[in-house]
Design an enzyme around this catalytic site. Structure first.
Site, mmCIF file in Angstrom:
data_model
loop_
_atom_site.group_PDB
_atom_site.id
_atom_site.type_symbol
_atom_site.label_atom_id
_atom_site.label_comp_id
_atom_site.label_asym_id
_atom_site.label_seq_id
_atom_site.Cartn_x
_atom_site.Cartn_y
_atom_site.Cartn_z
ATOM 1 N N ARG A 133 0.780 -1.235 0.228
ATOM 2 C CA ARG A 133 0.040 -0.043 -0.003
ATOM 3 C C ARG A 133 0.763 1.189 -0.021
ATOM 4 O O ARG A 133 1.603 1.578 1.118
ATOM 5 C CB ARG A 133 -0.862 -0.275 1.315
ATOM 6 C CG ARG A 133 -1.689 -1.322 1.372
ATOM 7 C CD ARG A 133 -2.976 -1.153 0.696
ATOM 8 N NE ARG A 133 -3.704 -2.532 0.691
ATOM 9 C CZ ARG A 133 -4.759 -2.835 1.144
ATOM 10 N NH1 ARG A 133 -5.300 -1.833 2.027
ATOM 11 N NH2 ARG A 133 -5.430 -3.858 0.992
ATOM 12 N N GLU A 143 0.435 4.350 0.974
ATOM 13 C CA GLU A 143 -0.034 5.212 1.709
ATOM 14 C C GLU A 143 0.663 6.067 2.362
ATOM 15 O O GLU A 143 1.530 5.406 3.105
ATOM 16 C CB GLU A 143 -1.108 4.568 2.701
ATOM 17 C CG GLU A 143 -2.519 4.019 2.061
ATOM 18 C CD GLU A 143 -3.023 2.855 3.343
ATOM 19 O OE1 GLU A 143 -4.000 3.535 3.742
ATOM 20 O OE2 GLU A 143 -3.007 1.715 3.122
ATOM 21 N N ARG A 156 -0.411 2.188 12.939
ATOM 22 C CA ARG A 156 -1.097 0.892 12.516
ATOM 23 C C ARG A 156 -0.862 0.771 10.950
ATOM 24 O O ARG A 156 -1.493 0.015 10.437
ATOM 25 C CB ARG A 156 -2.652 0.795 12.968
ATOM 26 C CG ARG A 156 -3.407 1.718 12.603
ATOM 27 C CD ARG A 156 -4.696 1.738 13.125
ATOM 28 N NE ARG A 156 -5.627 2.391 12.495
ATOM 29 C CZ ARG A 156 -6.831 2.162 12.035
ATOM 30 N NH1 ARG A 156 -7.413 1.208 12.418
ATOM 31 N NH2 ARG A 156 -7.544 2.979 11.210
ATOM 32 N N HIS A 157 -0.304 1.811 10.268
ATOM 33 C CA HIS A 157 -0.212 1.589 8.966
ATOM 34 C C HIS A 157 1.231 1.178 8.481
ATOM 35 O O HIS A 157 2.374 1.963 8.899
ATOM 36 C CB HIS A 157 -0.415 2.985 8.189
ATOM 37 C CG HIS A 157 -1.944 2.885 8.247
ATOM 38 N ND1 HIS A 157 -2.637 3.717 9.120
ATOM 39 C CD2 HIS A 157 -2.937 2.423 7.456
ATOM 40 C CE1 HIS A 157 -4.065 3.681 8.985
ATOM 41 N NE2 HIS A 157 -4.008 2.980 7.875
ATOM 42 N N GLU A 172 -9.419 -1.934 13.820
ATOM 43 C CA GLU A 172 -9.574 -3.055 12.845
ATOM 44 C C GLU A 172 -8.710 -3.968 12.312
ATOM 45 O O GLU A 172 -7.429 -3.491 12.160
ATOM 46 C CB GLU A 172 -10.256 -2.032 11.466
ATOM 47 C CG GLU A 172 -10.400 -2.962 10.321
ATOM 48 C CD GLU A 172 -10.281 -2.269 9.001
ATOM 49 O OE1 GLU A 172 -10.310 -1.238 8.877
ATOM 50 O OE2 GLU A 172 -9.590 -2.934 8.063
ATOM 51 N N SER A 197 -11.293 -6.904 7.337
ATOM 52 C CA SER A 197 -12.458 -6.460 6.470
ATOM 53 C C SER A 197 -12.759 -7.409 5.400
ATOM 54 O O SER A 197 -11.924 -8.042 4.734
ATOM 55 C CB SER A 197 -12.149 -5.004 5.842
ATOM 56 O OG SER A 197 -12.151 -4.753 4.572
ATOM 57 N N ARG A 223 -1.242 -6.452 12.354
ATOM 58 C CA ARG A 223 -2.290 -5.812 13.377
ATOM 59 C C ARG A 223 -2.556 -6.780 14.398
ATOM 60 O O ARG A 223 -2.965 -6.444 15.458
ATOM 61 C CB ARG A 223 -3.277 -5.126 12.363
ATOM 62 C CG ARG A 223 -3.060 -3.968 11.904
ATOM 63 C CD ARG A 223 -4.258 -3.050 11.704
ATOM 64 N NE ARG A 223 -3.951 -1.987 10.672
ATOM 65 C CZ ARG A 223 -4.807 -1.183 10.299
ATOM 66 N NH1 ARG A 223 -5.915 -1.759 10.231
ATOM 67 N NH2 ARG A 223 -4.331 -0.297 9.325
HETATM 68 O O1 4AD Z 1 -9.412 -3.263 4.737
HETATM 69 P P1 4AD Z 1 -8.475 -3.583 3.519
HETATM 70 O O2 4AD Z 1 -7.634 -2.836 2.826
HETATM 71 O O3 4AD Z 1 -9.466 -4.754 2.811
HETATM 72 C C1 4AD Z 1 -8.964 -5.399 1.635
HETATM 73 O O4 4AD Z 1 -7.759 -5.494 1.364
HETATM 74 C C2 4AD Z 1 -9.935 -6.296 1.167
HETATM 75 N N1 4AD Z 1 -9.309 -7.028 -0.203
HETATM 76 C C3 4AD Z 1 -10.264 -7.426 1.963
HETATM 77 C C4 4AD Z 1 -11.374 -8.120 1.648
HETATM 78 O O5 4AD Z 1 -11.398 -9.513 1.536
HETATM 79 N N2 4AD Z 1 -12.580 -7.703 1.545
HETATM 80 O O6 4AD Z 1 -7.360 -4.614 4.208
HETATM 81 C C5 4AD Z 1 -7.641 -5.945 5.018
HETATM 82 C C6 4AD Z 1 -6.815 -5.641 6.448
HETATM 83 C C7 4AD Z 1 -7.330 -4.542 7.340
HETATM 84 O O7 4AD Z 1 -8.366 -4.914 8.031
HETATM 85 C C8 4AD Z 1 -5.997 -4.488 8.294
HETATM 86 O O8 4AD Z 1 -6.043 -5.392 9.194
HETATM 87 C C9 4AD Z 1 -4.843 -4.699 7.434
HETATM 88 O O9 4AD Z 1 -5.498 -5.441 6.238
HETATM 89 N N3 4AD Z 1 -4.351 -3.308 6.676
HETATM 90 C C10 4AD Z 1 -3.264 -2.941 6.894
HETATM 91 N N4 4AD Z 1 -2.205 -3.490 7.878
HETATM 92 C C11 4AD Z 1 -1.237 -2.496 7.793
HETATM 93 N N5 4AD Z 1 -1.055 -1.662 7.337
HETATM 94 C C12 4AD Z 1 -1.850 -1.012 6.466
HETATM 95 N N6 4AD Z 1 -1.660 0.058 5.453
HETATM 96 C C13 4AD Z 1 -3.054 -1.917 6.271
HETATM 97 N N7 4AD Z 1 -3.960 -1.755 5.311
HETATM 98 C C14 4AD Z 1 -5.156 -2.666 5.716
#
Ligand code: 4AD
Length: 448
Positions: free
Chosen positions: A219, A221, A227-228, A371, A374, A422
């Site tokens: 990502r 971001e 937590r990111h 979270e 998701s 996480r």
């Molecule tokens: O919420 P996210 O972005 O969902 C998906 O990737 C979907 N494809 C999932 C699905 O099957 N619908 O990411 C899923 C999880 C989040 O709940 C969080 O635990 C983790 O990935 N996550 C991160 N962990 C660390 N750093 C980040 N930048 C994260 N972004 C999401």
């Protein structure tokens, strides 16, 4: 070592955790991962020269200590202070010296009594991550991380899920365009996968029925938070559903109870070691896992007087935290499911509620108000999927192969993505995701 091994010659390999020389004798603490062992060395059993040499060994050097296992004697000898036996040492051999590196901030790595490194700034720890990872707490944290993956696999395999590996070099964004690492793929524009989302769904349409993957997620971001990360490990699952997306929630309920029970029962020692350095309250969870709807969550926040809550938007991080506290007070659990999220808050592939188009058949799962998961039922109707992609600003041609996968008879399905770092951070209540990533990648860090 036990009394059964008396008179045997043994060799222990470990690191010099600490050594203190006092003239004719020296105390040496040998460390192996999370265990330490104290040796008392004096000139009764080894030469004066050897005592002097041992006293000068640099901390972190790798040494072999050989000796004979003996029943404990009264007098001071060269001994390994175990309850049952001691080791009368013949020799200490240095396998590899730790170099006195002037550029290393030695004082920051000062050790206190016992086995821990303390009071070290996080950036310093991460700059010298290999040394930092040697601490007992870190050894335990990464054993817990490994256990989470193992328990995830174990629980899903028992339910006939198949482990898959999807490509990480892909042609378009899977979770939205803004946070993608772009790259050149033999002259074609490409990116690093933001999730296995599109490919795990295609595996379902290839009749794999139930699949999971443990793999890297990228990502781009620019989020400098606790937590990111820019690269993390995703634990993903996807399955066909017959009637309702609650079938996915049932699988996740069993999976996470198996994981939490497994950690508490099989990894007690590791949890104690982490707790000694980073004290935490054990995670509270219910069986079955508490399920609240998004509107119920909103009502709890509003009743509590929280302002600015958007019933058809997403929750802010702060609102999630407050809701986590309210849930804990009311239901006595740190782990719960919030489902039926508003359409506006979810990615294009999420199935809208059949009876209420403002909402979706989707969910997030929380630990201690943050979270970790998701997920959702996905749209399997090719017309609706294309329409939602366009509405969400996705360029269809970048995901054409994915859209096509639903043209030739499509199975209803759903699944989720879990962030490994996480889960470990929140289970152990460590407060920062960099503690649970071996070599974290955040917006400011690409090395080590
Ligand atoms: O919420 P996210 O972005 O969902 C998906 O990737 C979907 N494809 C999932 C699905 O099957 N619908 O990411 C899923 C999880 C989040 O709940 C969080 O635990 C983790 O990935 N996550 C991160 N962990 C660390 N750093 C980040 N930048 C994260 N972004 C999401």
């Amino acid at each position: 070592m036990t009394a059964a091994r008396v008179n045997e010659t043994v060799t222990l390999r470990g690191r010099v955790h600490n050594v203190r020389g006092k003239g004719k004798s020296a105390f040496l603490i040998l460390r192996q991962q999370t265990a330490t062992c104290v040796f008392f060395v004096d000139d009764v059993d080894v030469s004066k020269g050897m005592v002097k040499w041992v006293s000068k060994l640099e901390a972190e050097s790798v040494i072999d200590i050989s000796g004979v296992v003996a029943v404990p004697s009264e007098g001071p000898v060269v001994s390994c202070t175990q309850k049952e036996v001691e080791l009368v040492v013949h020799s200490v051999y240095c396998v590899s010296r730790s170099i006195d590196d002037a550029s290393r901030p030695e004082s920051d790595f000062d050790k206190e009594d016992g086995a821990q490194y303390v009071r070290v700034l996080q950036d310093t720890r991460l700059n010298y991550r290999v040394i930092d990872l040697r601490t007992p707490a870190n050894q335990a944290i990464f054993r817990v991380q490994s256990a989470v993956c193992e328990l995830f696999r174990e629980a899903l395999r028992r339910k006939d899920f198949v482990e898959i590996h999807t490509p990480k070099l892909i042609g378009g964004a899977s979770e939205g365009g803004a946070s993608v690492f772009k790259l050149d793929y033999m002259g074609q524009p490409a990116c690093l996968a933001q999730s296995p989302q599109l490919y795990k769904q295609m595996a379902i349409e290839a009749d794999m029925d139930r699949v999971f993957e443990i793999g890297p997620v990228f990502r781009a971001e620019n989020s400098n938070t606790h937590r990111h990360l820019c690269e993390f490990t995703g634990l993903d699952m996807e399955m066909t559903i017959k009637e309702h997306y609650s079938e996915v929630l049932d699988v996740l309920n069993d999976l996470f109870l198996h994981m939490f029970d497994g950690l508490n029962e099989r990894f007690k020692h590791e949890l104690e070691v982490v707790n000694a350095q980073h004290p935490f309250e054990p995670l509270k969870y219910l069986n079955p896992t508490l399920r609240l709807t998004f509107p119920e969550g909103i009502k709890m926040l509003q009743d509590h007087g929280v302002e600015g809550v958007d019933p058809l938007g997403d929750l802010s991080t702060e609102q999630e935290r407050v809701l986590g506290q309210l849930v804990k007070e009311k239901y006595d659990t740190d782990f719960y499911i919030l489902h039926k999220y508003p359409l506006n808050a979810r990615p294009f592939y999420t199935m809208p509620c059949p009876h209420d188009g403002d909402y979706t058949n989707s969910f997030d799962i929380f630990i201690r108000g943050e979270e970790i998961i998701s997920g959702a039922q996905r749209i399997h109707d090719v017309e609706l999927l294309s329409k939602r992609a366009v509405e969400c600003g996705i360029e269809i041609e970048t995901i054409q192969a994915y859209i096509d996968a639903f043209k030739y008879g499509a199975l209803p399905h759903g699944g989720c993505g879990v962030g490994l770092e996480r889960v470990v951070m929140l289970f152990l209540n460590l407060g920062n995701i960099r503690k649970t990533s071996m070599f974290p990648r955040d917006p400011r860090r690409l090395a080590p």
